[in-house]
Design an enzyme around this catalytic site. Structure first.
Site, mmCIF file in Angstrom:
data_model
loop_
_atom_site.group_PDB
_atom_site.id
_atom_site.type_symbol
_atom_site.label_atom_id
_atom_site.label_comp_id
_atom_site.label_asym_id
_atom_site.label_seq_id
_atom_site.Cartn_x
_atom_site.Cartn_y
_atom_site.Cartn_z
ATOM 1 N N CYS A 103 -2.402 8.570 4.322
ATOM 2 C CA CYS A 103 -2.572 8.059 3.034
ATOM 3 C C CYS A 103 -3.755 8.618 2.291
ATOM 4 C CB CYS A 103 -2.262 6.639 2.818
ATOM 5 S SG CYS A 103 -3.236 5.640 3.848
ATOM 6 N N GLU A 149 0.847 -1.282 -0.024
ATOM 7 C CA GLU A 149 -0.080 -0.032 -0.058
ATOM 8 C C GLU A 149 0.988 1.253 -0.043
ATOM 9 O OE1 GLU A 149 -3.477 2.083 2.809
ATOM 10 O OE2 GLU A 149 -2.117 0.701 3.673
#
Length: 839
Positions: free
Chosen positions: A755, A721
């Protein structure tokens, strides 16, 4: 001059009872109402007679006709009401969507019918719900109803202030309105004169418990000055009710304002209490005690409430112990009558005001009133026929709550009114439906209480995932008792030291761990050397237990996480720079990961594990992502070698120790804090590693992939990720206050180190200037500082390297003239003040 401090303490039960058992609260309410069978039967019969008279003596209003034909009990009604609120094209084109439903309605009813319905409603809704676009127009329009014996309470349309400029504008609007209304205050008493209602959240941009000190210092003088001006005109001055998480704060503001000596002898100060809240009775008790202590007489307007859907969803999302509101309309009706009796009992200090459109509630109030003076209230545009009858029959007093403002400010208010009155259980909706007998509409709520059920699908906060798993326990950061419990639990003398936690021998170099907010040393970590990594790889062994046992251990670990919340919050604040709200979110996410993966593994059954898994986690979610990576691998029986971010080893060590305490074997979970070039490189280049889970930068992910290609089995997965740029598009249909609230939260919460943080904002050109101004104002209200403090919105970035990189980017924008706005730099710590840059 600051307002005098009042002497009436707010009882602890006002916090404790927020999530008290609904059944226990209702038991107390029924006992206090003290109605015998004959009295209840009489109330129901009188209510049914009112319904018959309403149907026989007057025509339905436009809104009642609209709701009867297009009520919220039908998909077409929902679709039409949504269409009223959208000026752009409905984007959801899927089956069952609003757009699809509208197309179906068009086919069935014909396009001209739909167009006529929407056009007619759009033209009339403003006039139906808003008395006038200016206070002068509203006062002029009010004369017709005043001639019939009605009086008014004016409400200036608008929502919560987002900026200091918003708050100042609303304060001026209220002040100007009081000045205009004063000219109509010629009836000789507060009760007979018109009045005004104000929203505290409109007068302060940070009206929340976390900013209580600011609220008391900045808002109280504003409200006090408005109250003094209302007193001079001998008009009513009501504080509107708001969400439940602001109730105690509102009472503190009310107490401080009412204690002003200049308000002595004035009976016009009023407070709105929402009967759908479990604490309505306690709030009334406190207001009575306050009025007694200050030797004042005040007004209390009892309403049923207007934020039910929002409040219930927030309680679920935040994982509260229970709902702060009653789950059924029946319970709210019972609460309304029981608290009406309480207001009459307190008639020596309280002038009761009853806002209702419900015939049974009206009948009940008339039955129990005795000789205590009171008034009914209704909304402008709603309940006209009921109150016309009551005013004529009783020769009493009725006040109309009348919004004033431009139609562009109507949306949020309109949504609340439609939700309140569009449901098929609404009195306003049922009154025009001849298929519903009067006896059913005015049925006794006390009799119905035993069989009343919550709406289908309304799960208690802990049960929102059904049988799948228990929701992570929440922490109500608007509750003083909860905040005190957190403060006591996180007051640890020192954080535990961190180092390798391995099944074999360990060695390495000790380095200091710094608090990014202050630069102080908060602990030490021994960073693993190459020999320790090699030993951990040698000792790693899959977790050879049945899947049910592994799942049980992970669930126990979740319980231990919740048990040690204080230590976890302390570490997240001091090591990772997390403020309390972010720390709560991180703990709850970690707990959810453990329970979720336990369930997923059990559902999948026993399978052979892959083997040794490397888990490399980031510093921006050093507890939640760290736990999630580990939990997924452990649930499926793998051995995990966990490398936390260099900046956050202490919180990782806390997590691993709790997992071991829960029963995870040490050989199945080993912690290897250290440098990426040593630990990370070794853990992604050893052939015994059968998979890598990584969250971090894209560049590092490419390096890991290259190493895996060169050294690991080709079948070893890389689950990565990595970073990206998140965008938001805001067009002219967006409500600016909502958009700005979410923009600022997404961009700057967690110091922008998510994020998922908003990076690029695209705004429709014609609304961009106003939106940019609002964003700047909302940014100015953010508080930068020590994340330990509840008042802090934006903490530090993780370290000096991150600060230098981001600051250089902002400096480059400033040099190019594209830096639109930035806050001031704190004196210490690795802070980057929030910035807005034109791209």
């Amino acid at each position: 001059m600051a307002a005098s401090a009042h002497t009436t303490p707010i009882p602890a039960t006002l916090s404790a009872d927020k999530t008290r058992s609904e059944a226990k609260v209702l038991t107390d309410l029924v006992a206090h109402a003290n109605l015998d069978d004959a009295q209840r039967a009489r109330m129901a019969a009188q209510g049914a007679e009112l319904v018959r008279r309403i149907r026989a003596e007057a025509k339905p209003s436009l809104m009642e006709q609209f709701l009867a034909e297009y009520g919220l009990s039908t998909r077409e009604g929902v679709a039409l009401m949504c269409a009223l609120m959208l000026t752009g094209r409905v984007l959801d084109e899927g089956q069952g969507s609003i757009a699809g439903t509208l197309r179906g309605a068009v086919k069935r009813l014909g396009e001209p019918v739909i167009r006529t319905a929407v056009s007619r409603a759009m033209k009339e809704l403003g006039r139906q719900f808003v008395l006038g676009e200016t206070i002068e127009k509203a006062l002029s329009r009010a004369r017709g109803q005043e001639a019939k014996g009605f009086t008014y309470s004016y409400d200036m349309l608008g929502e919560a202030a987002m900026t200091a400029e918003d708050a100042a504008r609303y304060a001026k609007a209220y002040s100007d309105a009081i000045g205009s209304i004063a000219a109509a205050c010629d009836k000789g008493s507060v009760e007979a004169n018109p009045g005004i209602s104000i929203k505290l959240s409109a007068l302060h941009p940070r009206y929340e418990v976390a900013q209580e000190a600011r609220v008391m210092a900045e808002l109280v003088p504003v409200v006090r000055d408005l109250a003094r001006k209302a007193r001079a005109a001998d008009m009513g001055f009501n504080i509107d009710a708001e969400e439940q998480d602001r109730l105690v704060l509102s009472l503190k503001v009310i107490g401080a304002v009412l204690a002003d000596p200049e308000l002595a002898g004035w009976n016009g100060f009023g407070v709105v209490v929402q009967a759908y809240g479990k604490r309505a009775g306690l709030a009334i008790d406190w207001l009575y005690a306050l009025a007694s202590d200050l030797d004042r007489r005040i007004m209390v307007r009892l309403v049923k409430g207007a934020y039910w859907d929002t409040e219930m969803k927030l309680a679920q999302v935040e994982g509260l112990e229970d709902f702060p509101l009653f789950t059924t309309k029946t319970a709210t009706d019972v609460s309304y009558i029981a608290n009406a009796r309480k207001l009459f009992e307190y008639g020596d200090r309280i002038y009761p005001q009853f806002a209702t459109h419900n015939a049974h509630s009206v009948a009940a109030i008339l039955d129990i009133a005795g000789d205590v003076p009171f008034e009914f209230q209704r909304l402008h545009g709603m309940g006209e026929r009921l109150h016309d009858i009551v005013l004529k029959d009783t020769k009493g007093r009725c006040r109309i709550y009348a919004p004033v403002g431009a139609h562009r400010d109507l949306l949020a208010y309109l949504v609340r009114r439609l939700l309140e009155n569009g449901a098929n259980s609404s009195f306003v909706n049922q009154i025009v439906d001849d298929a519903v007998p009067p006896e059913a509409i005015a049925a006794d709520p006390f009799d119905a209480l035993a069989t009343a059920t919550a709406p289908a699908g309304l799960a208690a906060p802990k049960d929102i995932f059904g049988e799948a798993r228990v929701n992570a326990k929440g922490f109500d950061l608007s509750d003083e008792e909860t905040l005190a419990r957190i403060e006591a639990a996180r007051a640890v003398d020192a954080l535990p030291e961190a180092g390798p936690i391995v099944a074999g021998s360990a060695s390495g170099t000790a380095v200091e761990v710094l608090n990014p907010a202050s630069g102080e040393v908060i602990g030490k970590v021994v960073e693993a050397d190459a020999a320790t990594v090699a030993a951990a790889l040698d000792a790693a062994a899959v977790w050879a237990a049945p899947v049910a046992e592994r799942a049980a251990v992970l669930r126990k670990a979740a319980d231990l996480y919740e048990r040690d919340f204080g230590l976890i919050f302390a570490a997240l604040a001091r090591e990772a720079g997390k403020n309390l709200r972010d720390a709560v979110g991180e703990l709850r996410e970690a707990v959810d990961f453990l329970r979720y993966y336990a369930n997923q593994a059990e559902a999948a059954g026993d399978h052979d594990p892959r083997g040794v898994i490397t888990a490399i986690s980031p510093w921006n979610f050093p507890f939640a992502i760290f736990t999630g990576q580990i939990a997924a691998a452990l649930a499926t029986g793998n051995a995990v070698l966990a490398k936390p971010a260099e900046q956050t080893p202490i919180i990782a060590a806390i997590a691993v120790r709790l997992l071991h305490e829960a029963g995870v074997p040490q050989s199945a979970l080993q912690l290897l804090p250290g440098q990426g070039g040593v630990v990370g490189a070794a853990l992604t280049s050893d052939a015994r590693v059968k998979g890598v889970v990584f969250t971090g930068s894209t560049d590092t992910a490419f390096l890991i992939r290259k190493s895996m290609v060169e050294h690991l089995d080709p079948g070893a997965p890389l689950i990565a990720e990595t970073g990206g740029l998140n965008a938001m598009v805001v067009d002219s249909t967006a409500l600016p206050e909502q958009a700005v609230r979410d923009i600022v939260a997404s961009a700057f919460q967690s110091a922008g180190q998510r994020c998922s943080a908003l990076r690029c904002l695209y705004v429709q050109e014609d609304v961009a200037p106003h939106l940019k101004t609002m964003i700047k104002g909302a940014m100015n209200e953010l508080s930068l500082g020590d994340p330990w403090s509840l008042t802090t919105d934006v903490g530090p970035v993780i370290d000096e390297e991150a600060r230098a990189d981001i600051s250089a980017y902002v400096a480059a924008a400033e040099a190019k003239g594209t830096l639109l706005h930035q806050l001031a730099q704190p004196n210490e710590g690795t802070f980057v003040p929030p910035a807005m840059i034109e791209v």
